[in-house]
Write an enzyme that holds these catalytic residues in place. Structure first.
Site, PDB file in Angstrom:
ATOM      1  N   HIS A  98       1.761   4.384  -3.061  1.00  0.00           N
ATOM      2  CA  HIS A  98       1.873   5.841  -2.905  1.00  0.00           C
ATOM      3  C   HIS A  98       3.233   6.318  -3.422  1.00  0.00           C
ATOM      4  CE1 HIS A  98      -1.735   6.612  -0.561  1.00  0.00           C
ATOM      5  NE2 HIS A  98      -1.400   5.710   0.349  1.00  0.00           N
ATOM      6  N   HIS A 133       0.832  -1.198   0.000  1.00  0.00           N
ATOM      7  CA  HIS A 133       0.000   0.000   0.000  1.00  0.00           C
ATOM      8  C   HIS A 133       0.874   1.258   0.000  1.00  0.00           C
ATOM      9  CE1 HIS A 133      -3.627   2.378   1.225  1.00  0.00           C
ATOM     10  NE2 HIS A 133      -2.673   3.173   1.673  1.00  0.00           N
ATOM     11  N   GLU A 134       1.861   1.302   0.884  1.00  0.00           N
ATOM     12  CA  GLU A 134       2.731   2.476   0.967  1.00  0.00           C
ATOM     13  C   GLU A 134       3.626   2.598  -0.267  1.00  0.00           C
ATOM     14  OE1 GLU A 134       1.947   4.634   3.121  1.00  0.00           O
ATOM     15  OE2 GLU A 134       0.618   3.216   4.141  1.00  0.00           O
TER      16      GLU A 134
END
Length: 165
Positions: A84, A80-81
């Protein structure tokens, strides 16, 4: 995809150096791009799994997810990170609301939300309407002299909470 590095830890929590190596390997495996910045442990994170810093591009992770009993959540949070991270560096939509973010997150199999852990629960306040019996649960205390029931406009009564009387 299996992550053998996650199962080999004998410690109760992985170190920052091991976290850095894990983030770099997941970045290469899932995104075919290197992770060139730092992965850190941030002990102040309480309600989220991780955070991407726009200013210096490093990733921060919640230490609760680095414990042995919660390691199975870690690959999804790291992905998820990294979504980004890679989208921001590529100049594409890196926010949760952006289509690019949603598509890439689904493609790599990252977690959409951080799972709720047992140590993550916040104390809750319970109120009940004196007239109709409607229950209200709030994270913050409510002034029962000022607020009233949204259904019948009756007075509220504090049922439970840290200071319930």
């Amino acid at each position: 995809m299996a992550f053998p590095a996650l199962t080999s830890y004998n410690n109760t929590m992985i170190s920052e150096q091991e976290l850095q190596q894990l983030v770099e390997s997941i970045s290469l495996e899932s995104f075919s791009r290197p992770f060139l910045h730092q992965a850190k442990i941030n002990r102040r994170l309480k309600t989220t799994g991780g955070r991407y810093q726009l200013s210096d591009h490093h990733l921060e992770f919640n230490p609760l997810f680095l414990k042995e009993e919660n390691l199975h959540y870690l690959p999804g949070i790291i992905k998820h990170e990294l979504v980004h991270y890679h989208l921001h560096l590529a100049g594409l939509g890196y926010q949760h609301k952006d289509r690019d973010f949603k598509l890439l997150l689904q493609k790599v199999g990252g977690s959409r939300y951080a799972p709720r852990l047992e140590g993550n629960k916040r104390s809750r306040w319970h109120y009940r309407c004196r007239q109709c019996g409607q229950d209200y649960w709030r994270q913050r205390q409510v002034n029962v002299k000022k607020y009233f029931c949204g259904r019948c406009r009756g007075k509220l009564k504090k049922i439970a909470g840290p200071l319930a009387k």
